[in-house]
Scaffold this active site. Structure first.
Site, PDB file in Angstrom:
ATOM      1  N   TYR A 141      39.034  33.685  38.815  1.00  0.00           N
ATOM      2  CA  TYR A 141      40.019  32.993  39.650  1.00  0.00           C
ATOM      3  C   TYR A 141      39.718  31.514  39.805  1.00  0.00           C
ATOM      4  O   TYR A 141      40.585  30.738  40.188  1.00  0.00           O
ATOM      5  CB  TYR A 141      40.103  33.642  41.050  1.00  0.00           C
ATOM      6  CG  TYR A 141      40.680  35.043  41.050  1.00  0.00           C
ATOM      7  CD1 TYR A 141      40.973  35.702  39.866  1.00  0.00           C
ATOM      8  CD2 TYR A 141      40.926  35.713  42.229  1.00  0.00           C
ATOM      9  CE1 TYR A 141      41.489  36.987  39.857  1.00  0.00           C
ATOM     10  CE2 TYR A 141      41.449  37.000  42.241  1.00  0.00           C
ATOM     11  CZ  TYR A 141      41.726  37.632  41.046  1.00  0.00           C
ATOM     12  OH  TYR A 141      42.240  38.888  41.049  1.00  0.00           O
ATOM     13  N   ASP A 222      36.169  50.882  35.153  1.00  0.00           N
ATOM     14  CA  ASP A 222      37.233  51.865  34.863  1.00  0.00           C
ATOM     15  C   ASP A 222      36.877  53.223  35.454  1.00  0.00           C
ATOM     16  O   ASP A 222      37.715  53.920  36.037  1.00  0.00           O
ATOM     17  CB  ASP A 222      37.533  51.941  33.364  1.00  0.00           C
ATOM     18  CG  ASP A 222      36.294  51.873  32.495  1.00  0.00           C
ATOM     19  OD1 ASP A 222      35.211  51.539  33.012  1.00  0.00           O
ATOM     20  OD2 ASP A 222      36.388  52.180  31.293  1.00  0.00           O
ATOM     21  N   ASP A 250      41.857  46.877  47.162  1.00  0.00           N
ATOM     22  CA  ASP A 250      43.215  47.345  47.492  1.00  0.00           C
ATOM     23  C   ASP A 250      43.323  48.847  47.268  1.00  0.00           C
ATOM     24  O   ASP A 250      43.956  49.562  48.040  1.00  0.00           O
ATOM     25  CB  ASP A 250      44.263  46.643  46.621  1.00  0.00           C
ATOM     26  CG  ASP A 250      44.829  45.418  47.308  1.00  0.00           C
ATOM     27  OD1 ASP A 250      44.187  44.928  48.248  1.00  0.00           O
ATOM     28  OD2 ASP A 250      45.907  44.960  46.898  1.00  0.00           O
TER      29      ASP A 250
END
Ligand code: NAD
Length: 357
Positions: A141, A222, A250
């Site tokens: 980011y 994963d 989230d």
């Protein structure tokens, strides 16, 4: 005496922050701690008043206090502004950078009274209490990015940058948290593919020697995404880098059923940043429908992590649990046979139970 900068922001932000302030006052009454609270502008509200979503005066106030309590920013009114002036990009990321809050703590707790609110079966989530520690100021980011035109379209480059020091400081936070909890830490990476993840794993592993009482394991991201919905009870503290943490926190949050219940703390520099995990919810703003519990639980985190007032934090958390167990609900967590309350009424009940335990 502690100084708190309040940044109510937009949408439901002012409504939920008002309830959290009432809870802070009740903590002050019960425990005799003194809080000085100063309110400042952020987000769309700040843009409307000053032309910028993070005015200098707000930045100064954030740097000069002990902790910041943020409501939420953003809304359709400001969606078409240039990107650097939009509330989220123009205020939230710069505020995190300004405060150097590199460790984002997001607990996902399934309250007994709300087990049915999760989309997973009760036996899979019952008793869930996971803390996700996400690196917040590095990685993809914040790395250089560019887009160039090539025949037939574009070519984009995003850069993922981490240094040993950046990985080490957030990992220490996670080890220390694990120590205060059930002493189990899972570090999540993609070390089978990414060089950044190989360094991540090396650094975390090398720190483990300093925390021999913490049981460390590594998991590929994963697999972790899969395990979080298959058997989330296996986790206690999850440590990961910025992008993976954004997604996994989230996902963990969603296991609990309602976004209106989820607090967060961002730590690192001298000043802690506390905010609910949800946004400004323009669809319900101004209607007294917002659940204030995420913001009130963020205050509990502030009491624990910035002020070291563990007893006061426990009192606030216990008041929330009691309100839920007695059947009080805001619309987002309403079930048949329960008592429906407005934002303010839910705040009042939690205040009453914080003061009179
Ligand atoms: P949101 O979290 O605001 O809302 C998603 C859904 O959850 C909505 O239906 C909303 O009504 C509900 N909800 C959220 N918080 C609630 C609460 N406390 N009680 C009851 N229901 C609640 O996410 P969104 O709709 O994607 O975004 C709305 C705005 O908020 C956008 O402008 C977005 O950019 C911004 N946003 C800000 C932050 C932040 O300030 N940290 C985070 C996420 C989104």
């Amino acid at each position: 005496m502690y100084t708190i900068t309040l940044l109510p922001g937009d949408g439901i932000g002012p409504e939920v922050v008002a309830e959290a302030v009432k809870v802070l006052i009740s903590v002050s009454n019960r425990f005799g701690v003194k809080f000085t609270m100063n309110e400042h502008l952020i987000g769309g509200a700040a843009y409307d008043a000053t032309g910028h979503p993070l005015p200098q005066e707000t930045k100064d106030a954030c740097l000069q206090c002990d902790a910041v309590l943020l409501g939420a920013v953003g809304g359709p009114k400001w969606d078409n502004l240039p990107v650097e002036l939009r509330p989220e990009r123009g205020a939230l990321l710069p505020l995190r950078k300004l405060l150097e809050v590199y460790a984002n703590l997001r607990p996902a707790v399934v309250f007994k009274a709300l087990t049915a609110a999760s989309t997973l079966k009760p036996e899979v989530v019952s008793g869930l209490d996971v803390m996700v520690v996400r690196e917040l100021t590095g990685g993809l980011y914040f790395g250089d990015k560019k887009r160039e035109e090539i025949p037939g379209g574009y070519r984009v480059v995003e850069t993922l940058v981490y240094t040993t020091e950046e990985i080490e400081r957030v990992s220490r936070r996670a080890f220390e948290l694990a120590r205060q909890r059930s002493k189990k830490l899972t570090s999540v990476d993609k070390a089978n593919v990414l060089e950044s993840s190989r360094l991540w794993r090396e650094v975390v592993t090398s720190l483990a020697a300093e925390y021999p009482d913490v049981e460390l394991s590594h998991m590929l991201v994963d697999n972790c995404a899969m395990q979080l919905v298959r058997n989330p009870l296996q986790f206690d503290v999850l440590l990961t880098e910025n992008l993976f943490g954004d997604i996994l926190s989230d996902q963990a949050a969603q296991l609990t059923g309602s976004i209106g219940m989820l607090p967060s703390a961002s730590l690192g520099g001298g000043v802690g940043l506390y905010e609910p995990s949800h946004g400004s919810a323009p669809d319900i703003a101004g209607q007294g429908k917002a659940n204030p519990i995420a913001t009130i639980m963020s205050v509990a985190m502030m009491l624990r992590y910035t002020f070291g007032l563990a007893e006061a934090a426990v009192a606030v958390e216990a008041a929330v649990v009691r309100a839920l167990e007695e059947g009080y609900r805001t619309p987002d967590i309403m079930e048949e046979g329960k008592k429906l309350l407005s934002t303010r009424e839910m705040g009042d009940i939690i205040v009453r139970y914080t003061e009179n335990h």
